[in-house]
Design an enzyme around this catalytic site. Structure first.
Site, PDB file in Angstrom:
ATOM      1  CG  ASP A 394       4.921 -11.664  -4.178  1.00 55.18           C
ATOM      2  OD1 ASP A 394       5.032 -10.640  -4.629  1.00 55.18           O
ATOM      3  OD2 ASP A 394       3.942 -12.322  -4.214  1.00 55.18           O
ATOM      4  CD  GLU A 397       9.635  -5.495  -5.188  1.00 57.82           C
ATOM      5  OE1 GLU A 397       9.061  -6.474  -4.457  1.00 57.82           O
ATOM      6  OE2 GLU A 397       8.914  -5.211  -6.692  1.00 57.82           O
ATOM      7  CG  ASP A 477       1.473  -6.319  -1.499  1.00 56.06           C
ATOM      8  OD1 ASP A 477       1.230  -7.014  -2.584  1.00 56.06           O
ATOM      9  OD2 ASP A 477       2.500  -6.421  -0.175  1.00 56.06           O
TER      10      ASP A 477
END
Length: 812
Positions: A394, A397, A477
């Site tokens: 996860d 970035e 998300d």
């Protein structure tokens, strides 16, 4: 830019111009590397995107004409204007592919590269953002580090061509003509600096800085923010599959994922304990619902020790026993790990002792090989050693600054905010490369540790070449609403068009509810699964997800297990269970195509121009796609039954418009009706199904009802559907499902062939070294061949074969 002189060297053509030097290097007859510099020598920086060098035996020719230099290989000709330096690219037939503006298309602008200096005055502030632990710096001094260049590569596109690629972004663009896009890594933005064209070529930009694409009033170009020189590759191909093959020739093969990874992955935010994980899998088994993987999301560590790669002993008292039990009931576990670590954690302290942190003193430095090796050591000792099957890397970035506030910043403002944050801790020339190197560390570490378990790495960011490290990229998300669902389809198609084959999303949207004080939390369903409107949306999203490279549900706000949407006999439950079963019955087809991804550089999730480039009507259709060579998928992206708040929708048609591409006969997957291509139809789309069509000439292998990918309880019985109208073939692939032995040739292939003229179906001799658990199976052959091609139903003609690996044939 005037060409002053040129030299045809063994390694390529070097041009001396009035504004620097250029070099054209043939990497293959279809791929040319172009470099442009203002320096006295070309850069020697090793690419981390490109792993293949030029073919030393490849020849090229150079010819000088009055106004042009002509550079040619067997498949590409580049005409270079001697007065302006403008390039024009032609195929082997002399047809123009694309050209630069007549004044020239390459620009280098000198700049000073400014880097942050972290001295004693810097203040580090640790906090909890919407996206996890964050450590940000203040009172940073900046100084000039070196000179570099901003680059711009401009084109005059050919009228009517369409462009795809650049990765997965949230806006839902499909054909990129007339659009602009900012390329920087961020939640809901996964950058791959590759364009492919229906003209039969692709452009790969070897740059890791902020990039911009424009095809609008500001011009038609690709630009980079900080580079030592301009460096890109021009790849030609008669079809988009050939272009993708050329891209992967440069960037590397996509290894196979384990067979279970093509099954169903159940996830949510979040399962909190060993018992909850196991009980959820047991419920799937008890209900007869197929499942292959369950996911352990964030906060699996102890207390607030964010990013620690060990499990909380109170909630996960015996990780090895937990894994043994999950494996006993034929399930795998994927665990979320993060690059950022709480300073109080043991993992952080160990990384700090080895100087393996970026300047925020919290995020590990994936640009250092020794830091990547230590990160893997921690993941191995804390998790992999217990039998963990897959990684969820996860937040790859790791720097963002705009996930706050009620109002979403404008696109250009977002770009400036987020890239400025990243440039504090990463050299501006490399801000897009973190995920690529992070993924490399996981892949290389696991392969050093074990060859018996294939790497699976679900990651939120991407870059060209990252696919060679066993990654699947998901789209971040996203929020639960119909507009997002519509936009996700072209987003995924553009990602896969770049040569990166594995993409997925959060089925049902990550954010389900709406929080007006946080712009990103913008779902339409405050009642979650209790809202019939959300249940309908989730079913349609699930049906779409059935035909993605990875089939995975995930999100916050509300549960995601199948039984949360009703009980057996109820419409939402039955629709979900039906498509879950369909995914598993299609595994012989999907897994065979997974091998083609590896062997032939194939693309599984295919924008329509991949197969119908000569039908311009497909160029702007971003809500239909091919799933492999056979299946035309048409997701439903509008509500038909309920609005938000369970409000019934009256009078809405239960159909969706579908374009059947020209040049083929198409069969309805559900009832066998046949339709001529080149027309738009109104297809039936009740809640229980989506419009799904099969191309004539397809051979579609379908397995029995199973409960997980390696389930052999159906005795290997295989249904082979043949869709007549033209001859066709399909290669059925089998291996051990989870080792890298396939790289050594340990697998088996069986060729299935339909001869339209002879009306015969042939099963070839089983070839290969893998015998597998089933060596004697029944093959039920179903031939669909309607006598009237006007939409009438077709009952298949059925024959059976007892197949033991020896060639067999049946005549219809």
């Amino acid at each position: 830019m005037k060409i002053l002189r040129y030299e045809a060297q063994p390694g390529g053509l070097v041009l001396e111009t009035s504004e620097g030097r250029m070099k054209l290097t043939p990497y293959s007859s279809r791929t040319i590397r172009i470099q442009y510099t203002m320096e006295t020598a070309f850069g020697g920086q090793e690419s981390i995107m490109i792993i293949r060098g030029p073919d030393p035996d490849l020849s090229y020719t150079t010819k000088e004409e009055s106004y042009h230099l002509i550079f040619s290989t067997a498949d590409i000709t580049i005409r270079i204007d001697k007065q302006t330096g403008a390039f024009a690219y032609y195929d082997t037939n002399g047809s123009l592919l694309v050209q630069e503006p007549s004044r020239g298309g390459k620009t280098l602008v000198p700049i000073e590269v400014v880097k942050a200096v972290f001295d004693d005055d810097v203040k580090l502030e640790t906090g909890q953002g919407a996206d996890g632990l964050r450590v940000r710096a203040d009172h940073i001094r900046r100084e000039v580090d070196r000179k570099a260049y901003q680059t711009r590569l401009a084109f005059d596109w050919v009228d009517g061509e369409a462009l795809y690629g650049l990765g997965s972004h949230e806006e839902g663009m499909f054909n990129l003509r007339g659009q602009h896009q900012y390329l920087y890594q961020q939640n809901m933005k996964a950058v791959v600096p590759v364009l492919v064209s229906t003209g039969g070529y692709g452009i790969v930009v070897d740059s890791y800085s902020l990039m911009k694409f424009h095809d609008d009033a500001f011009g038609s170009y690709l630009s980079t923010d900080v580079d030592a020189e301009m460096d890109y590759y021009f790849v030609s191909g008669s079809e988009l599959d050939d272009v993708v093959q050329g891209i992967r020739h440069l960037t590397g093969k996509a290894p196979m994922l384990p067979k279970w990874a093509y099954g169903y992955v159940q996830s949510k935010e979040r399962y909190t304990s060993q018992d909850e994980l196991i009980e959820t899998v047991r419920e799937y088994r008890a209900r007869g619902l197929p499942l292959d993987c369950i996911v352990l999301d964030w906060k699996s560590w102890t207390g607030e020790l964010w990013g620690q790669k060990t499990l909380d002993p109170e909630r996960f008292p015996d990780p090895t026993k937990m894994m043994d039990e999950l494996h006993r009931i034929n399930a795998r576990l994927m665990v979320s790990i993060w690059p950022i670590m709480n300073p109080d954690s043991d993992n952080h302290k160990e990384m700090a002792r080895q100087n393996g942190l970026l300047a925020n003193q919290a995020t590990y430095d994936a640009f250092q090989e020794k830091a990547r090796e230590l990160y893997w050591k921690q993941a191995n000792e804390g998790l992999f050693v217990h039998g963990i099957d897959a990684w969820w890397c996860d937040c790859t970035e790791p720097f963002e600054a705009d996930w706050k506030g009620a109002v979403k910043p404008e696109p250009e403002e977002r770009m400036l905010i987020n890239t400025a944050e990243a440039k504090l801790y990463i050299d501006p020339q490399w801000i897009n490369a973190y995920s690529l190197l992070h993924s490399r560390g996981i892949y290389e570490g696991q392969r050093r540790t074990s060859e018996r378990k294939r790497v699976v790495n679900l990651t939120r960011s991407a870059f060209a070449g990252q696919h060679r490290y066993g990654t699947i990229t998901w789209s971040g998300d996203i929020s639960a609403n119909w507009d997002t669902l519509r936009k996700q389809i072209p987003d995924g198609l553009n990602f896969c068009a770049t040569g990166s084959p594995y993409w997925t999303l959060d089925i049902g949207g990550f954010f389900v509810r709406n929080k007006p004080d946080q712009w990103f939390w913008s779902g339409d369903y405050d009642e979650g699964i209790d809202d019939l409107g959300y249940r309908e949306l989730y079913v349609r999203w699930f049906q779409y997800g059935t035909f993605l490279p990875m089939f995975r549900s995930h999100g916050t706000d509300t549960p995601r297990e199948i039984w949360r949407f009703g009980e057996p006999g109820e419409p939402f439950y039955e629709a979900l269970a039906s498509f879950l079963s369909l995914r598993y019955r299609l595994l012989p087809y999907i897994y065979s195509l997974a091998f083609r991804i590896y062997k032939d550089d194939y693309t599984l999730m295919r924008a329509l121009p991949f197969d119908f480039r000569h039908d311009p009507r497909t160029y702007d259709i971003g809500d239909q796609y091919m799933f492999g060579p056979a299946l035309l998928v048409n997701p439903v992206t509008e509500p038909m039954y309920y609005g938000s708040g369970s409000k019934p929708i009256d009078g809405r048609s239960k159909t969706r418009s579908v374009y059947l591409p020209n040049g083929s006969l198409w069969y309805d997957f559900w009832d066998g009706r046949a339709y001529e291509g080149g027309q738009v139809i109104e297809a039936e789309a009740p809640l229980a199904r989506i419009p799904l069509y099969v191309r004539a000439g397809s051979i579609l292998p379908i397995g029995g009802e199973i409960r997980h990918a390696e389930d052999v309880s159906s005795d290997g019985r295989l249904i082979v559907r043949i869709y007549a109208g033209q001859s066709g073939s399909f290669e059925l692939y089998e291996d051990d499902g989870d080792s890298y032995d396939y790289e050594k040739g340990h697998y088996a292939n069986t060729l299935l062939q339909w001869d339209e003229a002879r009306r015969t179906f042939a099963v070839g001799e089983r070839r290969g070294t893998h015998c597998g658990p089933i060596t004697d199976r029944e093959i039920v052959v179903q031939l669909f061949e309607p006598s009237v091609r006007s939409g009438s139903s077709s009952e298949p003609v059925v024959q059976s074969i007892r197949y033991t690996g020896i060639a067999a044939e049946v005549v219809f």
